[in-house]
Design a protein around this motif. Structure first.
Motif, PDB file in Angstrom:
ATOM      1  N   THR A   1      43.751  46.249  32.813  1.00  0.00           N
ATOM      2  CA  THR A   1      42.423  46.371  32.213  1.00  0.00           C
ATOM      3  C   THR A   1      41.993  47.833  32.154  1.00  0.00           C
ATOM      4  OG1 THR A   1      41.174  46.297  34.294  1.00  0.00           O
ATOM      5  CG2 THR A   1      41.780  44.181  33.335  1.00  0.00           C
ATOM      6  N   GLY A   2      41.063  48.108  31.306  1.00  0.00           N
ATOM      7  CA  GLY A   2      40.465  49.447  31.251  1.00  0.00           C
ATOM      8  C   GLY A   2      40.351  49.985  29.835  1.00  0.00           C
TER       9      GLY A   2
ATOM     10  N   GLU B   1      39.860  52.965  29.157  1.00  0.00           N
ATOM     11  CA  GLU B   1      40.440  54.304  29.131  1.00  0.00           C
ATOM     12  C   GLU B   1      41.971  54.302  29.090  1.00  0.00           C
ATOM     13  OE1 GLU B   1      39.729  52.523  31.650  1.00  0.00           O
ATOM     14  OE2 GLU B   1      40.387  53.282  33.581  1.00  0.00           O
TER      15      GLU B   1
ATOM     16  N   ASP C   1      37.494  46.531  29.010  1.00  0.00           N
ATOM     17  CA  ASP C   1      36.573  45.983  30.013  1.00  0.00           C
ATOM     18  C   ASP C   1      35.467  45.200  29.326  1.00  0.00           C
ATOM     19  OD1 ASP C   1      37.838  47.230  32.324  1.00  0.00           O
ATOM     20  OD2 ASP C   1      37.118  49.116  31.496  1.00  0.00           O
TER      21      ASP C   1
ATOM     22  N   GLY D   1      39.323  46.899  37.547  1.00  0.00           N
ATOM     23  CA  GLY D   1      38.122  46.078  37.359  1.00  0.00           C
ATOM     24  C   GLY D   1      37.705  45.236  38.550  1.00  0.00           C
TER      25      GLY D   1
ATOM     26  N   ASP E   1      33.370  46.496  36.403  1.00  0.00           N
ATOM     27  CA  ASP E   1      34.325  45.754  37.236  1.00  0.00           C
ATOM     28  C   ASP E   1      33.980  44.264  37.258  1.00  0.00           C
ATOM     29  OD1 ASP E   1      35.757  48.042  37.684  1.00  0.00           O
ATOM     30  OD2 ASP E   1      34.601  48.595  39.472  1.00  0.00           O
TER      31      ASP E   1
END
Ligand code: AMP
Ligand code: MG
Length: 398
Positions: free
Chosen positions: A183-184, A186, A226, A249, A256
């Motif tokens: 996840t993310g 970025e 996210d 997350g 998160d």
């Protein structure tokens, strides 16, 4: 919050079998045997010459005979056609079957060799004894003996042994179906354009390699932003798997969402947060279908440590393998205690006598990941700084 030991105990208490399957011997390397293996015949299966030399009767030597007529040459895999009497011998090669009428082999180096005869050299004291240089039938194993007890990882020695015992197929523990979700917002794929505020996806490749080392592959993999809606949809589709790993997350940030989403999907929480570093925010639960869900903090080193200390031990335990207990060795250089938590740090076991050398790592966000480490050492909660030479517990990767 649980301690590291509690977290590991909780995970190991969830073991379940993934079933077994029959595979060709070619496919067995690295797998875990799920059958007991017995000797199909005696080993050695016949009295075997362990040296190149001459096979003859011990009684002849006792009676003083030294000159012997060579009646036949025996090679490995060949069967004698003649028999020997008093004063006669076979020339024999290593690995050949020693006929019943001979009871010792004298090394080539210990005789004078002629065309059709050989003479035993005089030795003081005489070194001859019955069965010298003969591996006797059944001296290693008897037919029916239990040779490999399950569960047992098929390493090169086990592979060789299975082949010797004539196993062309073997029953092994099934591999779990494993899913990974990274996840993310970025996080971008290596090779894709990366902005100054983005980073590349390390966890996918690192975990894939960690799994490969265990002989495992990812059944499914996806990356998600996210976005709670997207994350939920994706995770729902992965919950039927035996093991689901989510990275990122799980901390306390506004993005998160993972623990909440997993709970909403009916994943029963076993624990959230471990008093260890790295890996403190780790969340662990069981899906409605019984699969284990490991939600790990996004830092690659946290993922590596969680994999080595929780995920791999869980899978080993499901295969019935004893999980590897820590060993201890002295630390080469001093280490400062940084937190009140159990701290894990990458080390390399090296030198003679062996010591633990710390690998460069500047905290759990360091992209170097303790590269070239072959173990994780533990700096326990409640202890002070470690001096050079202090005995330190470690978990070996190999
Ligand atoms: P998070 O647990 O999502 O807060 O992430 C912790 C740190 O790990 C952040 O600096 C993330 O950018 C980084 N991170 C998260 N996922 C990955 C990944 N797949 N590969 C490399 N770094 C990551
Ligand atoms: Mg994140």
């Amino acid at each position: 919050m649980v301690s590291f030991q509690e977290a590991q105990d909780i995970v190991l208490a969830q073991v379940r079998s993934f079933g077994t399957e029959e595979v060709m011997l070619d496919e067995a390397f690295g797998r875990v045997l799920a059958e007991q293996i017995r000797a199909d015949r005696d080993y050695p299966p016949f009295p075997r010459a362990t040296m190149d030399g001459y096979a003859l009767r011990y009684a002849d030597l006792v009676q003083g005979a030294r000159l012997f007529r060579v009646v036949e040459t025996l090679f490995a895999g060949s069967q004698a056609v003649s028999r020997i009497g008093s004063g006669e011998c076979y020339k024999i090669m290593t690995g050949a079957a020693v006929p019943e009428d001979a009871d010792l082999v004298i090394r080539r180096e210990d005789v004078r060799e002629g065309e059709k005869e050989m003479e035993v050299g005089m030795k003081d004291p005489e070194p001859w004894r019955p069965y010298l240089n003969i591996a006797r039938q059944g001296e290693d194993l008897r037919a029916g003996d239990l040779v490999i007890e399950m569960p047992c990882r098929c390493d090169p020695a086990v592979m060789g042994l299975l082949a010797t015992l004539g196993k062309s197929t073997v029953a092994v523990a099934r591999r779990p179906q494993i899913g990974l979700i990274t996840t993310g917002n970025e996080v971008v794929k290596p090779g894709d354009p990366v902005s100054p505020v983005q980073i590349r996806n390390s966890n996918h490749w690192m975990l894939m390699a960690a799994l490969r080392r265990e002989g495992l592959r990812l059944t499914s993999y996806k990356h998600t932003e996210d976005d709670p809606g997207k994350m939920m949809k994706l995770m729902e589709g992965f919950l039927h798997l035996d093991v689901l790993i989510v990275t990122g997350g799980v901390s306390a940030g506004d993005a998160d969402h993972v623990p909440r989403i997993l709970s909403e999907l009916g994943v029963r929480r076993l624990f959230h947060k471990i008093a260890m570093r790295p890996g403190k925010p780790t969340w662990c639960g069981i899906s409605p279908e019984g699969g284990m869900v490991f939600a790990l903090p996004g830092n690659p080193f946290s993922c590596l440590v969680n994999f080595a200390l929780l995920i791999a031990p869980y899978i080993h335990a499901c295969w019935g393998l004893e999980h590897s207990k820590p060993m201890a060795l002295p630390l080469r250089e001093a280490r400062r205690k940084r937190t009140p938590l159990d701290e894990f740090f990458p080390v390399r076991i090296e030198g003679s006598p062996a010591m633990l050398t710390q690998m460069p790592l500047n905290g759990s966000g360091d992209i170097r990941l303790g590269m070239q480490a072959n173990a994780l050492a533990m700096h326990p909660a409640g202890s002070g700084d470690l001096g050079a030479g202090a005995e330190v517990a470690f978990y070996s990767f190999v």
